[in-house]
Design a protein around this motif. Structure first.
Motif, PDB file in Angstrom:
ATOM      1  N   ALA A  56       5.796   6.065   7.419  1.00 41.15           N
ATOM      2  CA  ALA A  56       5.812   6.715   5.825  1.00 41.15           C
ATOM      3  C   ALA A  56       5.073   5.541   4.906  1.00 41.15           C
ATOM      4  O   ALA A  56       4.711   4.561   5.371  1.00 41.15           O
ATOM      5  CB  ALA A  56       7.116   6.691   5.581  1.00 41.15           C
ATOM      6  N   ARG A  57       4.357   6.181   3.999  1.00 39.86           N
ATOM      7  CA  ARG A  57       3.850   5.288   2.945  1.00 39.86           C
ATOM      8  C   ARG A  57       5.019   4.347   2.482  1.00 39.86           C
ATOM      9  O   ARG A  57       4.515   3.101   2.124  1.00 39.86           O
ATOM     10  CB  ARG A  57       3.177   6.043   1.741  1.00 39.86           C
ATOM     11  CG  ARG A  57       1.854   6.745   2.235  1.00 39.86           C
ATOM     12  CD  ARG A  57       0.817   7.019   1.273  1.00 39.86           C
ATOM     13  NE  ARG A  57       1.308   8.023   0.454  1.00 39.86           N
ATOM     14  CZ  ARG A  57       0.990   8.397  -0.886  1.00 39.86           C
ATOM     15  NH1 ARG A  57      -0.054   7.584  -1.152  1.00 39.86           N
ATOM     16  NH2 ARG A  57       1.337   9.447  -1.238  1.00 39.86           N
ATOM     17  N   ASP A  58       5.949   4.814   2.097  1.00 39.24           N
ATOM     18  CA  ASP A  58       6.862   3.959   1.575  1.00 39.24           C
ATOM     19  C   ASP A  58       8.230   3.806   2.144  1.00 39.24           C
ATOM     20  O   ASP A  58       8.508   4.799   3.067  1.00 39.24           O
ATOM     21  CB  ASP A  58       7.531   4.320  -0.004  1.00 39.24           C
ATOM     22  CG  ASP A  58       6.501   4.439  -0.868  1.00 39.24           C
ATOM     23  OD1 ASP A  58       5.543   3.630  -1.169  1.00 39.24           O
ATOM     24  OD2 ASP A  58       6.132   5.731  -1.334  1.00 39.24           O
TER      25      ASP A  58
ATOM     26  N   ALA B 195       8.648   3.976   7.644  1.00 43.03           N
ATOM     27  CA  ALA B 195       8.040   2.626   6.854  1.00 43.03           C
ATOM     28  C   ALA B 195       6.366   2.454   7.348  1.00 43.03           C
ATOM     29  O   ALA B 195       6.079   3.320   8.372  1.00 43.03           O
ATOM     30  CB  ALA B 195       8.562   1.585   7.664  1.00 43.03           C
TER      31      ALA B 195
END
Lengths: 325, 325
Positions: free
Chosen positions: A136-138, A101
């Motif tokens: 994480a980016r997404d 995340a």
């Protein structure tokens, strides 16, 4: 949950260890689990052979934060994975979650997500025993469930034979109808939209089918025709469906009518409901499964394939992940 | 592998099922695995209790494509996860991988990654039995390994007692020295840089320690002081390290000298080497483990903590994932 004037508390504010400590607090473990979260690995007992499956869900590929609540995503992450074990005739025992995340994600989102995970795990009868968290980016959720055969022979995709029947249990077309509604800006029919957000997996039906003598089984993730195609290929048989045998549910019919589509298209090609489809000897079908077709010899020219009322279905054949990006 | 004038073949070109079929071809399965990739779940036998652990690796958080080859990332994904099972004294049996990637990723990258996965799995003695592929903005790898205790009692973090000794096996500080070199634009010393790209896990050493009577164990992922801190906390003990007991490896010393740092800093706080650290009764330490300190009573004022030569270490205490973003 806000800090004084600085917006909601984020993952960055409390750090990885703080977050892990918050989400694993008060985790109840069944007797089969001797070591849960907090060590290098979790330890548990399985009865018979082990069965495992993994699924990765990625924000904006499998869910959108604007369409699904954090709890919905938690429910869905568990449901789609346990459905795979159901499709083997196995019972889930233990589950681990990899969670990525962005650091600015509110801690409240993670907590609500974990509430959904726990509620669905309780429904499915599986224990959350460990996890890993990272940046994480997404938002990215990777669930692995480990189950047990309990001494039963696992039900593979390859056991269907001509003369048997095809039966289904669970919802078909609901999630796809819900997606169609959401994609057009609607929030109803509520039952279809909710099915898109969280599939209603018929927990226990896989074991029930295995005990009844299911010869092949799969969970419907990519659409009934696509998934029965996997059984046809693995078993080297043909599958002949009878469209009149399908019950089209009211929410599916309502969406189809509203957008001028054939409701049977949702039923036959809609993915993500995670119903179970299985083949049985005609006398072995459990009472609450719906017979929808027969297993036949493969077509001499085409080989294994799935036909509806004797013809190839000419709608959308299913759904592939990479094209979604 | 290029298509005519159109650049390398990508995941989008061949689709999810094409890619799965390519990477699972020729997968050899050991006798314990009765169902491998291609069905809803994999089926295998474990001896004794099951032990499991999950790790998620994300591009630009845990690796960079410009620093690591696809094969390096494959090796690392398996190694970091099996190390957790080693730290329980367990032996790995089966492994599943969740894999997310952008559709424009060349298929050649995925194939090379899978080659690394298979090579490391062979080294570790674990079978790849299944996976899931999906689209994602960044390459995301989530590995879950399931292992077996073989009837041995799992070695937890909580079993250390005063009077025992602390011993380590494997590399310490190499990966951190390699990261420091790479971060300054160097590609050498090669051994340190390679350790950053792929940790050299001492496979089998966890079982060896368990058989020798290890009372607590952990793998060094966040740095020796941080990870021994987890043992101190879980066991409610103090840990007293003796800096003279550590062998500082040549590549670590070379990097430290070049950038004017204390090499012991790398050894004590460098993460990602996945050495094993364990506690033993003094006579139980296996021959090839290095004794580096003692388990003592917790400090009456501070409680459980890790001291070096009787003092708190004043360098960097370790490394947290979210701050990396």
């Amino acid at each position: 949950m806000t800090t004084s004037g600085a917006g909601p508390q984020t993952i960055r504010d409390i750090g990885e260890f703080g977050l892990i400590s918050q989400v694993t607090r008060r985790l109840e473990l069944p007797p089969a689990v001797s070591v849960g979260p907090g060590d290098d690995g979790a330890v548990f007992l399985v009865n018979g052979s082990s069965v495992t499956s993994v699924d990765m869900l990625v924000e904006n590929v499998h869910f959108r934060r604007s369409w699904s609540s954090a709890a919905d995503v938690g429910h869905k992450s568990v449901a789609v994975n346990v459905a795979d074990l159901e499709a083997m005739g196995a019972s889930p025992v233990a589950m681990v979650i990899g969670f990525g995340a962005p650091p600015d994600l509110p801690v409240s989102w993670v907590k609500e997500f974990m509430t959904g995970v726990r509620e669905e795990a309780d429904l499915a009868g599986v224990a959350l025993v460990g996890g890993d968290m990272t940046g994480a980016r997404d938002i990215t959720v990777c669930v692995t469930v480990i189950g047990e055969t309990g001494g039963r022979t696992p039900v593979l995709r390859s056991g269907a034979e001509p003369g048997q029947v095809v039966a289904v249990k669970g919802r078909l077309g609901w999630a796809a109808a819900g997606l169609a509604a959401l994609g057009r800006g609607f929030r109803s029919p509520r039952a279809a939209v909710d099915s898109q957000r969280t599939p209603k997996v018929p927990y226990g039906a896989g074991k029930e089918a295995a005990l009844a003598g299911a010869t092949a089984m799969i969970d419907v993730s990519d659409g009934l025709l696509a998934d029965l195609g996997h059984i046809a290929d693995a078993s080297e048989v043909g599958i002949a469906l009878d469209s009149e045998r399908f019950d089209v549910a009211d929410p599916v019919r309502a969406v189809a009518t509203a957008i001028n589509k054939d409701p049977l298209g949702f039923v036959l090609t809609g993915g993500e409901d995670h119903a179970l489809a299985a083949t049985f000897a005609p006398d072995d079908v459990p009472d609450d499964w719906q017979v929808v077709g027969r297993v036949v010899d493969p077509d001499p020219d085409e080989g294994p394939c799935v036909l509806v009322d004797g013809r190839h279905w000419e709608g959308d054949p299913g759904w592939t992940h990479f094209s979604a990006l």
